[in-house]
Design a protein around this motif. Structure first.
Motif, short mmCIF file in Angstrom:
data_model
loop_
_atom_site.label_atom_id
_atom_site.label_comp_id
_atom_site.label_asym_id
_atom_site.label_seq_id
_atom_site.Cartn_x
_atom_site.Cartn_y
_atom_site.Cartn_z
N ARG A 43 109.47 127.88 -67.97
CA ARG A 43 111.04 127.86 -67.74
C ARG A 43 111.80 128.46 -68.88
N MET A 53 114.15 129.35 -62.30
CA MET A 53 113.46 128.69 -61.59
C MET A 53 113.93 127.52 -60.94
N ALA A 84 111.47 131.36 -58.52
CA ALA A 84 112.09 132.13 -59.50
C ALA A 84 113.00 133.22 -58.87
N PRO A 93 110.45 138.32 -63.29
CA PRO A 93 109.93 137.30 -62.37
C PRO A 93 108.44 137.50 -62.27
#
Length: 166
Positions: A43, A53, A84, A93
């Motif tokens: 994260r 996310m 994401a 991502p």
């Protein structure tokens, strides 16, 4: 199920559907088996790249995908699912998830959406191998600077040659 919870879920579907439509890319992963520390680190990396996310229920994701006009996502939205969303960078991502899945083998990329089109795991992994937006911009800048640099070197060489003659 109460009417209030149905309305709440419908609103959540609307929000996720809009997020899917507005995103440059969406990567769907199975996070089962990751430790709390690994999820926290993932994260953090995503946040630094301006990627959001979320863990979302599969039923809501399926409805949101259909509402966004995407077909073929039913197979992707099974099991524990984290999504994401990147509004700006298409590559970020995919690159972060792919790199992180090499360190934490429990993370599995299931598929995604790139610029409004459903993408397979292979396409997401291929996207992850591309340079980031900043990397591509620096490559472009280098290519654009090359002719100017060459002219400067030529002018300098001519000036040095004339100094030797004088």
């Amino acid at each position: 199920m109460s009417e209030a919870s149905i309305i709440k879920k419908a609103q959540e579907v609307d929000v996720i559907s809009e997020k899917i439509k507005e995103s440059a890319s969406v990567v769907v992963v199975d996070y089962r088996g990751l430790t709390v520390e690994e999820v926290t680190e993932l994260r953090k990396q995503l946040r630094e790249a301006n990627v959001e996310m979320k863990v979302i229920k599969n039923g809501i994701l399926r409805r949101a995908a259909v509402q966004a006009g995407l077909e073929g996502m039913e197979d992707v939205f099974v099991g524990p699912t984290a999504v994401a969303f990147s509004m700006e960078d298409v590559v970020a991502p995919a690159k972060i998830m792919s790199d992180f899945s090499k360190e934490a083998e429990a993370l599995e990329i299931k598929g995604g959406i790139v610029e409004g089109k459903v993408s397979s795991v292979e396409e997401i992994n291929a996207l992850a191998k591309l340079p980031s937006r900043d990397g591509l911009l620096s490559m472009l800048l280098s290519v654009l600077q090359a002719p100017v640099r060459n002219v400067a070197y030529a002018v300098k060489a001519v000036a040095e040659k004339e100094e030797e003659v004088a």
